[in-house]
Design a protein around this motif. Structure first.
Motif: not given
Length: 450
Positions: A363-378
């Motif tokens: 869970a932690e890795y997935t959220i962090k990586k998507i936020n990195e790929i797509r800052p609008s998702s933070v």
């Protein structure tokens, strides 16, 4: 009975048999059914449905605590995690859809939505050159090969049976591009799997004739329940099989809970990845033995997410993203044109990255990586859960995948062996997916009543 008394009585019985007439021998044990069906997925349920219609006696044993097999509506996370898409020309499945008046949703017009590309640390809303788009490299290269001219040719064309990566390389892909193509290919590893799988998939899409893609409204659970509710006999769940004894009186199936069931015939719809764990004395042919022990199934891990805000409206990027990260593909899995259900779809060797993690770490890795790929998702996405089909003990994989040389086993591996018959998605001559499961059940039904 105490051991000493039992031995004494057994010895006496042995002496008596030497003088008793044959007519007095002990009768065969009482049968629980004419046919035992192992597996309560679509194939097993459809076979039970056909036997019901023919007035035949049967009993379905399902190893897990639910029915449906790889058609799975996860109530705990509110998502479909198994088979869902069917073509409007899926002959066998559509018979059931119409029989039970199942509500369907046509997703054809919005299933192929635009895909953003994230590669080498940069997010592209649109890839500039379709010929080099990493998300479609596999399909671009494979399309250059001559295709099959019939649905059942895939296991009859040994000249096409080679490593898929060799075919793609011959059609112009570099080693680096093959690594990228491995992300989109729904196989364990295109450097190991046979090109036969791609030929079969392509032929099925072409010759099945479906023009529309349908999903089950409200999830596959309604469809599965409708089939099960129509059966005269209930499906017995939590009946994981550990022994199958085949003898002159029929078969005896034992389960890990200590229960035993007797029948004239047994039909295994179990994937070979789980059937190989069962102790059996059946006389299999040589290719059946090899297939049961070695045939592989594709590992798939889905990581399901929900959004609290439509972040794609902020950055004006497509919802779907192909990535060269361990998350591989981030997709909208919703059956509705107005809703979004996000999931990371990880195939084959890529699943090993997450297999060693705890769920919290996933869970932690997935959220962090998507936020990195797509800052609008933070701050706008949340973890729901994962479905790891490779580790799911009742399947150990999502669907069958033939390695190089294994398609030659196919005709032998689906033949009846002793009192055992074989159905399931892996045992279909023509179809794939849910239609394959139903096709194989229809074939076995004809074997049983002939």
């Amino acid at each position: 009975m105490k051991r000493r008394i039992f031995i004494q009585k057994s010895g006496a019985a042995g002496l008596a048999l030497s003088v008793m007439p044959i007519a007095c021998t002990e009768p065969a044990p009482k049968l629980d059914a004419e046919v035992l069906i192992l597996g309560g997925g679509l194939s097993g349920l459809y076979l039970a449905y056909l036997l019901d219609k023919a007035g035949k006696d049967y009993l379905v044993l399902e190893g897990s605590n639910r029915i449906g097999g790889r058609m799975f509506s996860r109530e705990d996370i509110g998502r479909e995690v198994g088979g869902r898409g069917i073509g409007d020309k899926y002959t066998e499945v559509m018979k059931l859809v119409k029989e039970f008046n199942t509500e369907m949703i046509d997703i054809t017009d919005y299933m192929r939505s635009p895909t953003a590309i994230y590669v080498e640390g940069k997010l592209h809303a649109k890839w500039p050159d379709p010929a080099t788009n990493p998300a479609y490299l596999q399909f671009t290269a494979f399309g250059k090969s001559p295709q099959l001219t019939a649905l059942n040719q895939w296991y009859q064309k040994p000249e096409l049976d080679e490593k898929y990566s060799e075919l793609l390389k011959r059609n112009g892909l570099t080693e680096a591009q093959i690594d990228l193509a491995n992300i989109s290919a729904n196989y364990n590893d295109i450097r190991e799997t046979s090109a036969i799988n791609a030929y079969h998939s392509s032929a099925f899409r072409k010759f099945n004739g479906s023009e529309r893609v349908l999903n089950f409204k409200g999830g596959s659970k309604h469809f599965i329940k409708a089939i099960a509710d129509s059966l005269k006999n209930p499906v017995l769940t939590n009946k994981m099989v550990n022994t199958i004894e085949d003898n002159e009186n029929g078969v005896v199936v034992s389960c890990i809970d200590g229960s035993k069931y007797r029948a004239k015939k047994v039909v295994s719809t179990m994937p070979f990845t789980t059937l190989r764990d069962v102790k059996m004395n059946t006389s299999f042919n040589s290719n059946q033995k090899k297939a049961i022990q070695k045939l592989d199934y594709t590992d798939i891990t889905q990581i399901h997410l929900q959004h609290t805000e439509p972040f794609w409206e902020q950055d004006e990027m497509p919802v779907d993203i192909w990535t060269d990260t361990p998350l591989e593909r981030i997709m909208n899995m919703s059956s509705s044109p107005t809703e979004k259900e996000l999931a990371c779809w990880v195939n084959g060797i890529g699943t090993a990255f997450f297999d060693k993690m705890s769920e919290k770490e996933v869970a932690e890795y997935t959220i962090k990586k998507i936020n990195e790929i797509r800052p609008s998702s933070v701050g706008k996405i949340e973890y729901l859960g994962q479905q790891n089909w490779g580790k799911y003990p009742f399947n150990k994989g999502a669907y069958v995948e033939f390695g190089v040389g294994q398609a030659a086993w196919f005709e032998d591996m689906i033949k009846p062996a002793g009192n055992m018959h074989f159905a399931g998605e892996h045992a279909a001559r023509e179809s794939r997916g849910m239609e394959a499961a139903a096709e194989s059940a229809n074939r076995v039904f004809k074997e049983l009543i002939s």
